[in-house]
Design a protein around this motif. Structure first.
Motif, PDB file in Angstrom:
ATOM      1  N   ASP A   1       0.855  -1.196   0.000  1.00  0.00           N
ATOM      2  CA  ASP A   1       0.000   0.000   0.000  1.00  0.00           C
ATOM      3  C   ASP A   1       0.889   1.245   0.000  1.00  0.00           C
ATOM      4  O   ASP A   1       1.088   1.900   1.013  1.00  0.00           O
ATOM      5  CB  ASP A   1      -0.922  -0.009   1.224  1.00  0.00           C
ATOM      6  N   VAL A   2       1.415   1.559  -1.187  1.00  0.00           N
ATOM      7  CA  VAL A   2       2.358   2.673  -1.298  1.00  0.00           C
ATOM      8  C   VAL A   2       1.649   4.001  -1.049  1.00  0.00           C
ATOM      9  O   VAL A   2       2.226   4.930  -0.497  1.00  0.00           O
ATOM     10  CB  VAL A   2       3.036   2.667  -2.683  1.00  0.00           C
ATOM     11  N   LEU A   3       0.386   4.084  -1.412  1.00  0.00           N
ATOM     12  CA  LEU A   3      -0.388   5.300  -1.173  1.00  0.00           C
ATOM     13  C   LEU A   3      -0.458   5.609   0.318  1.00  0.00           C
ATOM     14  O   LEU A   3      -0.219   6.751   0.747  1.00  0.00           O
ATOM     15  CB  LEU A   3      -1.790   5.135  -1.763  1.00  0.00           C
ATOM     16  N   ASP A   4      -0.768   4.614   1.115  1.00  0.00           N
ATOM     17  CA  ASP A   4      -0.823   4.824   2.561  1.00  0.00           C
ATOM     18  C   ASP A   4       0.555   5.180   3.114  1.00  0.00           C
ATOM     19  O   ASP A   4       0.678   5.998   4.037  1.00  0.00           O
ATOM     20  CB  ASP A   4      -1.350   3.560   3.245  1.00  0.00           C
ATOM     21  N   ARG A   5       1.596   4.588   2.529  1.00  0.00           N
ATOM     22  CA  ARG A   5       2.959   4.893   2.956  1.00  0.00           C
ATOM     23  C   ARG A   5       3.295   6.363   2.692  1.00  0.00           C
ATOM     24  O   ARG A   5       3.890   7.042   3.531  1.00  0.00           O
ATOM     25  CB  ARG A   5       3.944   3.984   2.221  1.00  0.00           C
ATOM     26  N   PHE A   6       2.901   6.864   1.531  1.00  0.00           N
ATOM     27  CA  PHE A   6       3.150   8.270   1.216  1.00  0.00           C
ATOM     28  C   PHE A   6       2.355   9.198   2.133  1.00  0.00           C
ATOM     29  O   PHE A   6       2.869  10.223   2.588  1.00  0.00           O
ATOM     30  CB  PHE A   6       2.807   8.565  -0.247  1.00  0.00           C
ATOM     31  N   ALA A   7       1.113   8.838   2.400  1.00  0.00           N
ATOM     32  CA  ALA A   7       0.298   9.669   3.279  1.00  0.00           C
ATOM     33  C   ALA A   7       0.911   9.726   4.679  1.00  0.00           C
ATOM     34  O   ALA A   7       0.949  10.795   5.312  1.00  0.00           O
ATOM     35  CB  ALA A   7      -1.133   9.131   3.337  1.00  0.00           C
ATOM     36  N   GLY A   8       1.397   8.594   5.169  1.00  0.00           N
ATOM     37  CA  GLY A   8       2.034   8.574   6.475  1.00  0.00           C
ATOM     38  C   GLY A   8       3.309   9.395   6.498  1.00  0.00           C
ATOM     39  O   GLY A   8       3.586  10.121   7.467  1.00  0.00           O
ATOM     40  N   ALA A   9       4.093   9.322   5.433  1.00  0.00           N
ATOM     41  CA  ALA A   9       5.327  10.100   5.351  1.00  0.00           C
ATOM     42  C   ALA A   9       5.028  11.590   5.320  1.00  0.00           C
ATOM     43  O   ALA A   9       5.683  12.383   6.009  1.00  0.00           O
ATOM     44  CB  ALA A   9       6.115   9.687   4.106  1.00  0.00           C
ATOM     45  N   ALA A  10       4.036  11.990   4.521  1.00  0.00           N
ATOM     46  CA  ALA A  10       3.686  13.405   4.406  1.00  0.00           C
ATOM     47  C   ALA A  10       3.193  13.963   5.731  1.00  0.00           C
ATOM     48  O   ALA A  10       3.504  15.105   6.101  1.00  0.00           O
ATOM     49  CB  ALA A  10       2.634  13.598   3.320  1.00  0.00           C
ATOM     50  N   ALA A  11       2.422  13.161   6.468  1.00  0.00           N
ATOM     51  CA  ALA A  11       1.925  13.597   7.776  1.00  0.00           C
ATOM     52  C   ALA A  11       3.073  13.744   8.771  1.00  0.00           C
ATOM     53  O   ALA A  11       3.140  14.720   9.530  1.00  0.00           O
ATOM     54  CB  ALA A  11       0.885  12.615   8.295  1.00  0.00           C
ATOM     55  N   LEU A  12       3.981  12.772   8.758  1.00  0.00           N
ATOM     56  CA  LEU A  12       5.096  12.800   9.706  1.00  0.00           C
ATOM     57  C   LEU A  12       5.975  14.028   9.518  1.00  0.00           C
ATOM     58  O   LEU A  12       6.435  14.640  10.488  1.00  0.00           O
ATOM     59  CB  LEU A  12       5.930  11.529   9.556  1.00  0.00           C
ATOM     60  N   VAL A  13       6.188  14.421   8.272  1.00  0.00           N
ATOM     61  CA  VAL A  13       7.095  15.528   7.983  1.00  0.00           C
ATOM     62  C   VAL A  13       6.372  16.877   7.925  1.00  0.00           C
ATOM     63  O   VAL A  13       6.996  17.918   7.777  1.00  0.00           O
ATOM     64  CB  VAL A  13       7.863  15.243   6.668  1.00  0.00           C
ATOM     65  N   GLY A  14       5.033  16.854   8.046  1.00  0.00           N
ATOM     66  CA  GLY A  14       4.269  18.094   8.045  1.00  0.00           C
ATOM     67  C   GLY A  14       4.223  18.805   6.716  1.00  0.00           C
ATOM     68  O   GLY A  14       4.238  20.045   6.647  1.00  0.00           O
ATOM     69  N   ALA A  15       4.139  18.045   5.625  1.00  0.00           N
ATOM     70  CA  ALA A  15       4.116  18.639   4.288  1.00  0.00           C
ATOM     71  C   ALA A  15       2.763  19.275   3.992  1.00  0.00           C
ATOM     72  O   ALA A  15       1.720  18.742   4.384  1.00  0.00           O
ATOM     73  CB  ALA A  15       4.427  17.574   3.242  1.00  0.00           C
ATOM     74  N   ASP A  16       2.790  20.397   3.296  1.00  0.00           N
ATOM     75  CA  ASP A  16       1.575  20.977   2.711  1.00  0.00           C
ATOM     76  C   ASP A  16       1.465  20.589   1.247  1.00  0.00           C
ATOM     77  O   ASP A  16       0.388  20.289   0.741  1.00  0.00           O
ATOM     78  CB  ASP A  16       1.582  22.505   2.840  1.00  0.00           C
ATOM     79  N   LEU A  17       2.607  20.615   0.542  1.00  0.00           N
ATOM     80  CA  LEU A  17       2.698  20.172  -0.838  1.00  0.00           C
ATOM     81  C   LEU A  17       3.701  19.028  -0.907  1.00  0.00           C
ATOM     82  O   LEU A  17       4.770  19.085  -0.289  1.00  0.00           O
ATOM     83  CB  LEU A  17       3.146  21.302  -1.761  1.00  0.00           C
ATOM     84  N   VAL A  18       3.351  17.999  -1.659  1.00  0.00           N
ATOM     85  CA  VAL A  18       4.198  16.818  -1.782  1.00  0.00           C
ATOM     86  C   VAL A  18       4.747  16.734  -3.202  1.00  0.00           C
ATOM     87  O   VAL A  18       3.990  16.830  -4.176  1.00  0.00           O
ATOM     88  CB  VAL A  18       3.403  15.536  -1.466  1.00  0.00           C
ATOM     89  N   VAL A  19       6.064  16.581  -3.317  1.00  0.00           N
ATOM     90  CA  VAL A  19       6.702  16.255  -4.588  1.00  0.00           C
ATOM     91  C   VAL A  19       7.031  14.772  -4.541  1.00  0.00           C
ATOM     92  O   VAL A  19       7.813  14.331  -3.693  1.00  0.00           O
ATOM     93  CB  VAL A  19       7.985  17.081  -4.804  1.00  0.00           C
ATOM     94  N   ARG A  20       6.415  14.001  -5.413  1.00  0.00           N
ATOM     95  CA  ARG A  20       6.641  12.551  -5.403  1.00  0.00           C
ATOM     96  C   ARG A  20       7.661  12.165  -6.470  1.00  0.00           C
ATOM     97  O   ARG A  20       7.535  12.545  -7.636  1.00  0.00           O
ATOM     98  CB  ARG A  20       5.339  11.796  -5.661  1.00  0.00           C
ATOM     99  N   VAL A  21       8.657  11.401  -6.048  1.00  0.00           N
ATOM    100  CA  VAL A  21       9.647  10.848  -6.968  1.00  0.00           C
ATOM    101  C   VAL A  21       9.916   9.408  -6.553  1.00  0.00           C
ATOM    102  O   VAL A  21       9.447   8.950  -5.507  1.00  0.00           O
ATOM    103  CB  VAL A  21      10.963  11.660  -6.958  1.00  0.00           C
ATOM    104  N   THR A  22      10.685   8.685  -7.374  1.00  0.00           N
ATOM    105  CA  THR A  22      11.038   7.305  -7.041  1.00  0.00           C
ATOM    106  C   THR A  22      12.554   7.166  -7.031  1.00  0.00           C
ATOM    107  O   THR A  22      13.260   7.808  -7.811  1.00  0.00           O
ATOM    108  CB  THR A  22      10.425   6.309  -8.042  1.00  0.00           C
ATOM    109  N   ALA A  23      13.058   6.314  -6.148  1.00  0.00           N
ATOM    110  CA  ALA A  23      14.490   6.239  -5.892  1.00  0.00           C
ATOM    111  C   ALA A  23      15.260   5.503  -6.976  1.00  0.00           C
ATOM    112  O   ALA A  23      16.491   5.429  -6.906  1.00  0.00           O
ATOM    113  CB  ALA A  23      14.745   5.582  -4.541  1.00  0.00           C
ATOM    114  N   ASP A  24      14.574   4.965  -7.974  1.00  0.00           N
ATOM    115  CA  ASP A  24      15.294   4.321  -9.076  1.00  0.00           C
ATOM    116  C   ASP A  24      15.717   5.339 -10.140  1.00  0.00           C
ATOM    117  O   ASP A  24      16.024   4.967 -11.266  1.00  0.00           O
ATOM    118  CB  ASP A  24      14.459   3.198  -9.705  1.00  0.00           C
ATOM    119  N   CYS A  25      15.755   6.621  -9.762  1.00  0.00           N
ATOM    120  CA  CYS A  25      16.122   7.702 -10.674  1.00  0.00           C
ATOM    121  C   CYS A  25      17.344   8.450 -10.137  1.00  0.00           C
ATOM    122  O   CYS A  25      17.227   9.580  -9.644  1.00  0.00           O
ATOM    123  CB  CYS A  25      14.951   8.665 -10.857  1.00  0.00           C
TER     124      CYS A  25
END
Length: 248
Positions: free
Chosen positions: A80-104
């Motif tokens: 559930d990568v979506l839930d993982r991103f939501a949890g990360a954004a909440a933890l860091v207090g983001a208002d805007l999220v820039v999503r990237v992937t580490a294979d880049c």
């Protein structure tokens, strides 16, 4: 109105099906993940960078790599990568999220900065991305408000929306304000490039590019990558079979 907090969140895990452990494979004396995170952290307009990985013990080395660079980490569900991103954004207090992937590992901080600036300029938007069909693959990034990430995490039921994070937003143009994806000022030369690392041939190319570019120009950008391939046209063939496979 307070300035929104803009945070880049990158996803990584060791259990890639096509190339396990790819994010920690070495290039120029460092793991690919370290190159990716350090380049991402130089992005103008960012207030923070976070890595979103899984709770699996196999991903402990990913966590260690990020933390050694001073990058915060969130650990969540593998599928559930979506839930993982939501949890990360909440933890860091983001208002805007820039999503990237580490294979880049060749991600261009100036280009990601252009994406952030474009999102702030003009009419209010809910979603904006870099056009991965016009730029080389491996420069991909997208930006959106955390409130929509939270909505997607609460409401998305389609497994593809849970896995790929943003389809809940960009597949609903009737609900959300989608901006026109960023495109290059001129056609990319050489065309049809693939700089993300999914298969061994991708790794061979990207490692060669990093080890050639970094000694002379540590702050290289995507156009420098294109010039390198124009100077070494035979390198374009290294992952040609992978590029052709992904087109079908």
């Amino acid at each position: 109105m307070d300035k929104p907090r803009v945070v880049a969140i990158s996803q990584a895990r060791m259990t890639s099906s096509r190339l396990p452990g790819k994010v920690l494979m070495p290039a120029a004396g460092r793991p690919l993940l370290a190159h990716h995170l350090e380049r991402l952290a130089r992005t103008p307009g960012l207030d923070g960078v976070m890595l979103a990985t899984t709770v699996n013990a196999a991903d402990d080395p990913v966590v260690e790599c990020a933390q050694a660079l001073g990058i915060a980490v969130f650990r969540g569900d593998e599928q559930d990568v979506l839930d993982r991103f939501a949890g990360a954004a909440a933890l860091v207090g983001a208002d805007l999220v820039v999503r990237v992937t580490a294979d880049c590992p060749l991600i261009d901080p100036a280009l990601v900065g252009r994406l952030i600036a474009a999102f702030h300029d003009g009419q209010p938007l809910d979603y904006l991305s870099i056009d991965s069909n016009r730029y080389p693959r491996g420069l991909d990034a997208e930006i959106f408000p955390r409130r929509l990430l939270d909505e997607a995490a609460a409401k998305a039921a389609d497994p593809a929306e849970r896995e790929h994070v943003t389809p809940y937003i960009y597949n609903r143009p009737d609900r959300f304000r989608l901006g026109s994806a960023l495109v290059p000022d001129r056609p990319v030369d050489p065309v049809d490039q693939r700089w993300c690392v999914d298969e061994p041939a991708d790794y061979k190319l990207v490692r060669r590019m990093l080890e050639t570019l970094l000694p002379a120009n540590p702050g290289f950008g995507w156009q420098d990558c294109c010039k390198l391939l124009r100077d070494h046209p035979e390198w374009v063939d290294i992952n040609r079979s992978v590029r052709q496979k992904t087109l079908h």
